[in-house]
Design an enzyme around this catalytic site. Structure first.
Site, PDB file in Angstrom:
ATOM      1  N   LYS A  83       0.835  -1.208   0.000  1.00  0.00           N
ATOM      2  CA  LYS A  83       0.000   0.000   0.000  1.00  0.00           C
ATOM      3  C   LYS A  83       0.864   1.250   0.000  1.00  0.00           C
ATOM      4  CE  LYS A  83      -4.391  -0.110   2.384  1.00  0.00           C
ATOM      5  NZ  LYS A  83      -4.977  -0.068   3.729  1.00  0.00           N
TER       6      LYS A  83
HETATM    7  C1  E4P Z   1      -8.490   0.613   3.935  1.00  0.00           C
HETATM    8  O1  E4P Z   1      -7.617  -0.019   3.389  1.00  0.00           O
HETATM    9  C2  E4P Z   1      -8.342   1.252   5.249  1.00  0.00           C
HETATM   10  O2  E4P Z   1      -7.687   0.354   6.091  1.00  0.00           O
HETATM   11  C3  E4P Z   1      -9.638   1.581   5.930  1.00  0.00           C
HETATM   12  O3  E4P Z   1     -10.757   1.194   5.176  1.00  0.00           O
HETATM   13  C4  E4P Z   1      -9.700   2.954   6.515  1.00  0.00           C
HETATM   14  O4  E4P Z   1     -10.929   3.109   7.144  1.00  0.00           O
HETATM   15  P1  E4P Z   1     -11.235   4.186   8.283  1.00  0.00           P
HETATM   16  O5  E4P Z   1     -11.625   5.456   7.624  1.00  0.00           O
HETATM   17  O6  E4P Z   1     -12.365   3.578   9.042  1.00  0.00           O
HETATM   18  O7  E4P Z   1      -9.983   4.309   9.114  1.00  0.00           O
END
Ligand code: E4P
Length: 214
Positions: A83
């Site tokens: 990522k």
């Molecule tokens: C995605 O890869 C992220 O880990 C996640 O969906 C972020 O979500 P949040 O806005 O609840 O932290």
């Protein structure tokens, strides 16, 4: 539609895997911190449980650092997706890592133009954060609709991974819009199978079965 679990908690992932709906897993630094275990150990443990993509996030601010981290993560397991954030450095890292055959998930995406750039940079997965857009007063699902049109119009290989999912309605809306994947927190996955009429129906069937001639 594929469903990923947005979690680094082993017991949550194990439970969701037992329901037969886990096509992959997304983690981020916050989820790793909350799960309370070492990053690499956690990713490797998840890779043992799930046969699909497992996202591991870089933390370097520059492309060079992201590439270094990404090359390292990719050695851990064949299903690790690296990522990187949707910044100029992140896009550069995405482009380079993709050329090395490493799968990239471009994250922290909040606009259709970011989706277009990430797709052009070779991202395998692109993660728009719908919940955070809604928190900011924006129409998160409109952005998903636009992003899907862009991916479909130009036949990009990238798969749209709807992230920052806050509730069950967001999963339904993403599915209706044809989003390829949604990554869903455990508590939302639980809420997806629950329905009071299912519970009521079971109760009635059991009561009637007790009275039936057998
Ligand atoms: C995605 O890869 C992220 O880990 C996640 O969906 C972020 O979500 P949040 O806005 O609840 O932290």
């Amino acid at each position: 539609m594929k469903l990923f679990i947005d979690s680094a908690v082993i017991n949550e992932i194990k439970t969701a895997v037992s329901w037969g709906m886990v096509d992959g897993v997304t983690t981020n630094p916050t989820l790793i911190m909350r799960a309370g275990k070492d990053f690499k150990t956690t990713i490797l443990e998840i890779c043992k449980m799930v046969s699909g993509p497992v996202s591991a996030e870089t933390i370097s601010p520059d492309a060079e650092g992201m590439i270094r981290e990404g090359r390292e993560f990719a050695k851990w397991h064949k299903n690790v997706y690296v990522k990187v954030p949707c910044t100029s450095e992140g896009l550069k890292a995405c482009h380079e890592l993709t050329k090395l055959g490493i799968k990239v998930n471009v994250t922290l995406v909040f606009s259709a133009n970011q989706v277009l750039l990430a797709a052009k940079a070779g991202a395998a997965l692109i993660s728009p954060f719908v919940g955070r857009l809604v928190d900011a007063g924006e129409d998160g699902m409109k952005m998903i609709q636009e992003a899907m049109a862009i991916i479909n119009n130009y036949h990009f290989a990238a798969r749209l991974l709807v992230a920052s999912v806050r509730d069950t309605r967001m999963v339904t809306d993403a599915a209706i819009l044809g989003a390829h994947i949604a990554t869903v927190p455990f508590k939302v996955l639980e809420a997806m199978y629950r329905h009071p009429l299912t519970d009521k129906g079971i109760q009635t069937f059991l009561e009637d079965w007790a009275k039936a001639k057998k």
